[in-house]
Structure formats: structure tokens, C-alpha cells
Design a protein around this motif. Structure first.
Motif, PDB file in Angstrom:
ATOM      1  N   PHE A  32       0.849  -1.124   0.030  1.00  0.00           N
ATOM      2  CA  PHE A  32      -0.196  -0.132   0.016  1.00  0.00           C
ATOM      3  C   PHE A  32       0.774   1.191   0.083  1.00  0.00           C
ATOM      4  CE2 PHE A  32      -3.488  -2.644   0.297  1.00  0.00           C
ATOM      5  CZ  PHE A  32      -4.647  -2.100   0.049  1.00  0.00           C
ATOM      6  N   ASN A  33       2.099   1.150   0.672  1.00  0.00           N
ATOM      7  CA  ASN A  33       3.074   2.429   0.607  1.00  0.00           C
ATOM      8  C   ASN A  33       3.397   2.688  -0.861  1.00  0.00           C
ATOM      9  OD1 ASN A  33       2.594   3.017   3.289  1.00  0.00           O
ATOM     10  ND2 ASN A  33       4.428   1.699   3.855  1.00  0.00           N
ATOM     11  N   GLN A  34       3.820   1.535  -1.402  1.00  0.00           N
ATOM     12  CA  GLN A  34       4.208   1.268  -2.790  1.00  0.00           C
ATOM     13  C   GLN A  34       3.186   1.983  -3.846  1.00  0.00           C
ATOM     14  OE1 GLN A  34       4.911  -2.335  -4.972  1.00  0.00           O
ATOM     15  NE2 GLN A  34       6.227  -1.682  -6.185  1.00  0.00           N
ATOM     16  N   TYR A  35       2.023   1.620  -3.581  1.00  0.00           N
ATOM     17  CA  TYR A  35       0.781   2.204  -4.204  1.00  0.00           C
ATOM     18  C   TYR A  35       0.399   3.752  -3.961  1.00  0.00           C
ATOM     19  CZ  TYR A  35      -0.017  -2.796  -4.955  1.00  0.00           C
ATOM     20  OH  TYR A  35       0.264  -4.339  -5.148  1.00  0.00           O
ATOM     21  N   GLY A  36       1.246   4.213  -2.886  1.00  0.00           N
ATOM     22  CA  GLY A  36       0.839   5.594  -2.529  1.00  0.00           C
ATOM     23  C   GLY A  36      -0.377   5.814  -1.833  1.00  0.00           C
ATOM     24  N   LEU A  37      -1.055   4.743  -1.338  1.00  0.00           N
ATOM     25  CA  LEU A  37      -2.415   4.758  -0.650  1.00  0.00           C
ATOM     26  C   LEU A  37      -2.344   4.880   0.816  1.00  0.00           C
ATOM     27  CD1 LEU A  37      -4.033   1.844  -2.499  1.00  0.00           C
ATOM     28  CD2 LEU A  37      -4.356   4.281  -2.877  1.00  0.00           C
ATOM     29  N   SER A  38      -3.235   5.587   1.414  1.00  0.00           N
ATOM     30  CA  SER A  38      -3.021   5.909   2.891  1.00  0.00           C
ATOM     31  C   SER A  38      -3.402   4.890   3.839  1.00  0.00           C
ATOM     32  CB  SER A  38      -4.127   7.103   3.218  1.00  0.00           C
ATOM     33  OG  SER A  38      -5.353   6.645   3.060  1.00  0.00           O
ATOM     34  N   THR A  39      -3.243   5.033   5.227  1.00  0.00           N
ATOM     35  CA  THR A  39      -3.513   4.215   6.147  1.00  0.00           C
ATOM     36  C   THR A  39      -4.838   3.861   6.173  1.00  0.00           C
ATOM     37  OG1 THR A  39      -1.421   4.530   7.205  1.00  0.00           O
ATOM     38  CG2 THR A  39      -3.109   3.582   8.505  1.00  0.00           C
ATOM     39  N   LEU A  40      -5.524   4.954   5.970  1.00  0.00           N
ATOM     40  CA  LEU A  40      -7.096   4.731   5.955  1.00  0.00           C
ATOM     41  C   LEU A  40      -7.619   3.956   4.808  1.00  0.00           C
ATOM     42  CD1 LEU A  40      -9.695   5.758   7.390  1.00  0.00           C
ATOM     43  CD2 LEU A  40      -9.628   7.810   5.719  1.00  0.00           C
ATOM     44  N   VAL A  41      -7.251   4.182   3.733  1.00  0.00           N
ATOM     45  CA  VAL A  41      -7.482   3.357   2.533  1.00  0.00           C
ATOM     46  C   VAL A  41      -7.393   1.935   2.999  1.00  0.00           C
ATOM     47  CG1 VAL A  41      -7.468   2.728   0.108  1.00  0.00           C
ATOM     48  CG2 VAL A  41      -7.621   5.328   1.067  1.00  0.00           C
ATOM     49  N   ARG A  42      -5.920   1.513   3.553  1.00  0.00           N
ATOM     50  CA  ARG A  42      -5.695   0.354   3.639  1.00  0.00           C
ATOM     51  C   ARG A  42      -6.384  -0.312   4.624  1.00  0.00           C
ATOM     52  NH1 ARG A  42      -0.380   0.896   6.100  1.00  0.00           N
ATOM     53  NH2 ARG A  42      -1.321   0.820   8.052  1.00  0.00           N
ATOM     54  N   SER A  43      -6.824   0.292   5.727  1.00  0.00           N
ATOM     55  CA  SER A  43      -7.637  -0.244   6.690  1.00  0.00           C
ATOM     56  C   SER A  43      -8.978  -0.368   6.217  1.00  0.00           C
ATOM     57  CB  SER A  43      -7.942   0.835   7.871  1.00  0.00           C
ATOM     58  OG  SER A  43      -6.489   0.988   8.630  1.00  0.00           O
ATOM     59  N   ALA A  44      -9.631   0.611   5.576  1.00  0.00           N
ATOM     60  CA  ALA A  44     -10.952   0.006   4.789  1.00  0.00           C
ATOM     61  C   ALA A  44     -10.879  -0.957   4.041  1.00  0.00           C
ATOM     62  CB  ALA A  44     -11.235   1.582   4.103  1.00  0.00           C
ATOM     63  N   VAL A  45      -9.931  -1.186   3.097  1.00  0.00           N
ATOM     64  CA  VAL A  45      -9.917  -2.289   2.155  1.00  0.00           C
ATOM     65  C   VAL A  45      -9.848  -3.464   3.154  1.00  0.00           C
ATOM     66  CG1 VAL A  45      -8.465  -3.357   0.404  1.00  0.00           C
ATOM     67  CG2 VAL A  45      -8.984  -0.978   0.281  1.00  0.00           C
ATOM     68  N   GLY A  46      -8.718  -3.544   4.098  1.00  0.00           N
ATOM     69  CA  GLY A  46      -8.743  -4.752   4.685  1.00  0.00           C
ATOM     70  C   GLY A  46      -9.865  -5.111   5.653  1.00  0.00           C
ATOM     71  N   SER A  47     -10.658  -4.169   6.151  1.00  0.00           N
ATOM     72  CA  SER A  47     -11.662  -4.477   6.791  1.00  0.00           C
ATOM     73  C   SER A  47     -12.985  -5.093   5.839  1.00  0.00           C
ATOM     74  CB  SER A  47     -12.327  -3.315   7.476  1.00  0.00           C
ATOM     75  OG  SER A  47     -11.523  -2.649   8.506  1.00  0.00           O
ATOM     76  N   ALA A  48     -12.972  -4.547   4.525  1.00  0.00           N
ATOM     77  CA  ALA A  48     -14.080  -4.958   3.721  1.00  0.00           C
ATOM     78  C   ALA A  48     -13.496  -6.396   3.482  1.00  0.00           C
ATOM     79  CB  ALA A  48     -13.923  -3.869   2.506  1.00  0.00           C
ATOM     80  N   LYS A  49     -12.218  -6.945   3.034  1.00  0.00           N
ATOM     81  CA  LYS A  49     -11.931  -8.015   2.468  1.00  0.00           C
ATOM     82  C   LYS A  49     -12.137  -8.977   3.602  1.00  0.00           C
ATOM     83  CE  LYS A  49      -8.671  -7.073  -0.829  1.00  0.00           C
ATOM     84  NZ  LYS A  49      -7.284  -7.346  -1.582  1.00  0.00           N
TER      85      LYS A  49
END
Length: 116
Positions: A32-49
Motif C-alpha cells: 500500500f505504501n508502494q501504491y501511494g495509498l493511505s493508512t485509512l484506505v488500507r484499513s478500509a480495504v482490509g476490513s472490507a476483505k
């Protein structure tokens, strides 16, 4: 026969998600750091998955739960493909999400009785 294969696919998708998002979380942070995505986006995606994976497992006993989680998970895997492409990742890094995308589309097709 296809329903049994769909159940196996549901388990493969769900177990894969748990392994990656729980036991290999350090890789998720790097990606997610490589993609330039925020911690919030990472947390939302993880929770959704994790939530969708749980619904896919519950769908073994309650098949009406399967279609929407399979399609949403497929969308997330398609998004993963986009980000892998965007940063020019190798095919080795793209393959897991591509396989899960195909499995999710198969699950959805069986759920819709498009494959019998």
C-alpha cells in the motif's frame, strides 16, 4: 458438482484473504505504501476483505449471502490488478489477486446459476 466447486472456491478465497491480511500484514503495508495509498484506505480495504471473506464462508450454509460478497471481492481484486499494473509489478506479484478475481467471478456465476 459446480456448487461443490464453488464452496471450495469460497474457502480458498476466504482462507487466502485471512492469510494475507492477518499473517502477512507486513507485506500489505509495503504494497500500500508502494501504491501511494493511505493508512485509512488500507484499513478500509482490509476490513472490507475480511468481512467479505467471512460472508463467503457463511454463504456455505446460507447461499443467498454469496453473490454480493463475491462480486465486491472481485471488484477489490480488479482494483488490486489496477494498482499492480500502475506500479509495474511483475506477473508473480499480480498472479494471486488475478487468481482470486477469477475464483470470485466463478463463485458469482455459480450463485447466479450461469454455470450448472
Amino acid at each position: 458438482m459446480m456448487v461443490n466447486l464453488s464452496v471450495i472456491a469460497q474457502l480458498v478465497v476466504a482462507i487466502s484473504i485471512v492469510i494475507v491480511w492477518v499473517f502477512r500484514f507486513d507485506n500489505i503495508i509495503k504494497e500500500f505504501n508502494q501504491y501511494g495509498l493511505s493508512t485509512l484506505v488500507r484499513s478500509a480495504v482490509g476490513s472490507a476483505k475480511i468481512s467479505l471473506a467471512t460472508l463467503l464462508v457463511a454463504g456455505i450454509w446460507y447461499p443467498s449471502l454469496v453473490l454480493i460478497p463475491a462480486l465486491l471481492m472481485a471488484f477489490l481484486m480488479l482494483s488490486a490488478q489496477y494498482f499492480h499494473f500502475k506500479v509495474s509489478n511483475s506477473w508473480q506479484k499480480r498472479m494471486p489477486s488475478l487468481v482470486l478475481l477469477i475464483l470470485c467471478l466463478f463463485i458469482a456465476a455459480v450463485s447466479l446459476n450461469l454455470i450448472s
